[in-house]
Scaffold this active site. Structure first.
Site, PDB file in Angstrom:
ATOM      1  N   GLY A 169     -10.657  -6.503  -3.239  1.00 27.04           N
ATOM      2  CA  GLY A 169     -11.992  -6.144  -2.795  1.00 27.04           C
ATOM      3  C   GLY A 169     -12.224  -4.649  -2.813  1.00 27.04           C
ATOM      4  N   ALA A 219     -12.536  -0.639  -1.234  1.00 21.13           N
ATOM      5  CA  ALA A 219     -11.760   0.274  -0.398  1.00 21.13           C
ATOM      6  C   ALA A 219     -12.253   0.217   1.039  1.00 21.13           C
ATOM      7  CB  ALA A 219     -11.853   1.691  -0.946  1.00 21.13           C
ATOM      8  N   ARG A 220     -13.566   0.040   1.225  1.00 23.33           N
ATOM      9  CA  ARG A 220     -14.128  -0.028   2.575  1.00 23.33           C
ATOM     10  C   ARG A 220     -13.559  -1.221   3.330  1.00 23.33           C
ATOM     11  NH1 ARG A 220     -18.007  -3.014   5.086  1.00 23.33           N
ATOM     12  NH2 ARG A 220     -18.382  -4.140   3.157  1.00 23.33           N
ATOM     13  N   VAL A 221     -13.620  -2.401   2.736  1.00 26.36           N
ATOM     14  CA  VAL A 221     -13.088  -3.590   3.399  1.00 26.36           C
ATOM     15  C   VAL A 221     -11.562  -3.533   3.419  1.00 26.36           C
ATOM     16  CG1 VAL A 221     -13.020  -6.110   3.376  1.00 26.36           C
ATOM     17  CG2 VAL A 221     -15.121  -4.918   2.726  1.00 26.36           C
ATOM     18  N   GLU A 278      -5.754  -4.764  -3.748  1.00 29.39           N
ATOM     19  CA  GLU A 278      -6.237  -4.645  -5.129  1.00 29.39           C
ATOM     20  C   GLU A 278      -7.702  -4.250  -5.051  1.00 29.39           C
ATOM     21  OE1 GLU A 278      -4.408  -4.537  -7.586  1.00 29.39           O
ATOM     22  OE2 GLU A 278      -2.547  -5.381  -6.808  1.00 29.39           O
ATOM     23  N   CYS A 309     -13.138  -5.171 -12.094  1.00 29.04           N
ATOM     24  CA  CYS A 309     -12.641  -3.895 -11.578  1.00 29.04           C
ATOM     25  C   CYS A 309     -11.942  -3.070 -12.643  1.00 29.04           C
ATOM     26  CB  CYS A 309     -11.703  -4.134 -10.407  1.00 29.04           C
ATOM     27  SG  CYS A 309     -10.299  -5.143 -10.849  1.00 29.04           S
TER      28      CYS A 309
END
Length: 541
Positions: A253, A255-257, A275, A310
């Protein structure tokens, strides 16, 4: 051997970024109230957009809360502690169950992918089903070798002895998946966790509800539910799972989550594999085969889930004088791939949701960007389709250059000298993948040495993730840890060091009293110098 055309569809792991939400939701997450409102899109620098916690209209169902999550984990630990999952036979039986599932339910899986993403059948098969089959086949073929203890040389000071590294399963692990490759990025980590002998819970993405439902039904029907479970849902279910003490968590997901996941894991000292994503650059030199380069870039962008991956090419850097030639080649090959009317192509996935569509349109309609479109730009909100779009020389402070695009938009940045591209890439967080097209050997060497990224590919895009023996993972903002093949097995295993000694030849040197003679001999032994040791034993030192 797969052809370049077929393998160009491949696209693995895909993370999150912007935070759009389709309705109002208030929930507790790690003790804090979170509020989400309809049509609210929040952005942060260099974000990625794959595992968004969007809450679609779900049917009323029994609440999965912290208590149920705790009971689920308790059941899985009971199974794991029985030793059932540790056996070679159990692991093989589950892997064979996955192979059978893939063979018997291929159409059901592809139909779900089409329903969620309008993903063409061939693309869905190559990028998801066949890759899951490949992972399973490798595990079935290599598992006995992977499980075998690794022999290690022992030192002179421990003789007589032997040593080995034993791979043991971690226990109960949690896999939180994403929506852009919702089947592959769910099953690939699960295959690794099973191969390593763990009990596992899979939390699929609610953004791909058809695939999530298929995964839940098929795993229940084909695998051992005492050790392998699926939990469907959104933020409340994920929060309930993250409150538990897992032995490892793999999250795909944003970087924030990812920070939220890591903070939850830290409370229990749980190790994580993250990841994530990033803005993956493709540097194009002017000495390349232009047609091949254009086709491979298209394969790693528009034929790669319409750029919703991604590792998709996020932006191109090339020399100013070469840009027009590259743009013309991309235009021609796009028409060859998808037809004259790109919006009507059946060979390109749609945007996953209205929220994601609106986010991408906002990127295109920004004042700094709208006049930079040199190709494409058409959009159809009803069909959730945006035509392959090429932008030329957008300013670096534009949103399209500040966040991971995760869609069919391709900015091209021009430089005077191709080496100037290094500074542009280094000015941004480290990407998940970096690409270079050139015949210049010195440039290849400099790119590998100077550009840090999760993975790198010279003269192609995305297919490095299908190469056996290469790990897949990010660095810094683009992630931590890795998996794929043997790396999946290792990531879900603890490498236990074991030293074996007999009761024979026990030396008094290590025990008191510590005499000057013992000190001389021990120092000689620690030096590793055989002559010095012999001389000391003979009393000549």
């Amino acid at each position: 051997m797969k052809s370049l055309f077929l393998v160009s569809f491949l696209a693995p792991s895909a993370p999150v970024g912007s935070r759009p939400f389709s309705q109002h939701l208030t929930t507790k997450c790690f003790g804090k109230q979170l509020h989400f409102h309809s049509r609210c899109v929040l952005f942060s620098s260099y974000t990625c957009s794959a595992t968004l916690s969007v809450v679609p209209e779900l049917q009323e169902k029994e609440t999965f809360d912290g208590e149920k999550a705790s009971l689920l984990l308790k059941d899985l630990r009971k199974t794991f502690n029985s030793g059932k999952t540790k056996s070679y036979e159990w692991r093989i039986s589950q892997l064979e169950g996955i192979v059978k599932m893939l063979e018997e339910k291929e159409k059901e899986i592809l139909d779900a992918l089409n329903k969620d993403l309008s993903k063409p059948g061939l693309e869905g098969y190559i990028s998801e089903v066949s890759q899951a089959k490949s992972s399973c086949s490798e595990a079935l073929q290599e598992l006995k070798h992977w499980m075998k203890p690794e022999k290690v040389k022992t030192s002179f000071t421990t003789l007589p002895s032997s040593a080995e590294i034993v791979s043991e399963p971690l226990g109960a692990v949690l896999v939180i998946s994403t929506w852009n490759f919702p089947f592959l990025l769910s099953m690939d980590p699960v295959i690794g966790a099973i191969s390593a002998g763990n009990a596992v819970v899979l939390k699929p993405s609610e953004i791909a509800p058809a695939t999530s439902s298929v995964l839940a039904n098929l795993i229940e029907g084909y695998l051992d539910n005492s050790a392998i479970r699926v939990v469907e849902g959104a933020i409340p279910e994920t929060t309930a799972l993250l409150e538990q003490k897992w032995d490892k968590i793999l999250y795909t997901g944003s970087a924030r989550v990812g920070r939220i996941v890591m903070a939850a894991a830290a409370k229990h000292l749980t190790p994580v594999i993250l990841e994530l994503g990033g803005k993956c650059p493709a540097v194009v030199d002017s000495d390349v085969n232009l047609q091949v380069t254009a086709r491979r870039i298209i394969g790693g962008k528009w034929a790669c889930n319409s750029g919703q991956a991604c590792i998709s090419v996020d932006y191109i850097i090339t020399r100013k004088e070469f840009a027009p030639k590259l743009i013309n080649a991309l235009k021609e090959e796009l028409k060859q791939f998808f037809g004259e009317d790109l919006m009507e192509s059946k060979d390109m996935s749609r945007i996953v949701s209205p929220t994601q569509f609106s986010r991408l349109v906002k990127l295109l309609d920004e004042d700094k960007v709208s006049d930079k479109i040199v190709f494409g730009g058409q959009r159809d909100e009803m069909k959730l389709k945006i035509a392959p779009t090429i932008l030329l020389d957008v300013p670096d402070d534009a949103m399209v250059m500040q966040e991971e695009i995760f869609g069919p938009i391709m900015p091209i940045i021009t430089v005077e000298n191709i080496e100037d591209s290094f500074g542009i890439i280094k000015s941004k967080p480290k990407p998940l993948a970096a690409y270079l097209f050139t015949n210049n050997e010195q440039l290849k060497k400099a790119y590998v040495e100077n550009i840090s990224s999760g993975g790198m590919l010279i003269n192609d895009t995305v297919i490095h993730v299908a190469t056996r023996g290469l790990p897949f993972g990010g660095v810094e903002e683009s992630g931590m840890g890795c998996y794929h093949g043997k790396f999946s097995f290792d990531s879900f295993s603890h490498k236990k060091s074991v030293l074996y000694r007999s009761f024979d030849a026990d030396s008094s040197l290590r025990f008191p009293p510590y005499t000057p003679e013992k000190e001389k001999l021990l120092k000689a032994i620690f030096s590793g110098n055989i002559i010095r040791i012999i001389l000391t034993l003979l009393g000549w030192s």
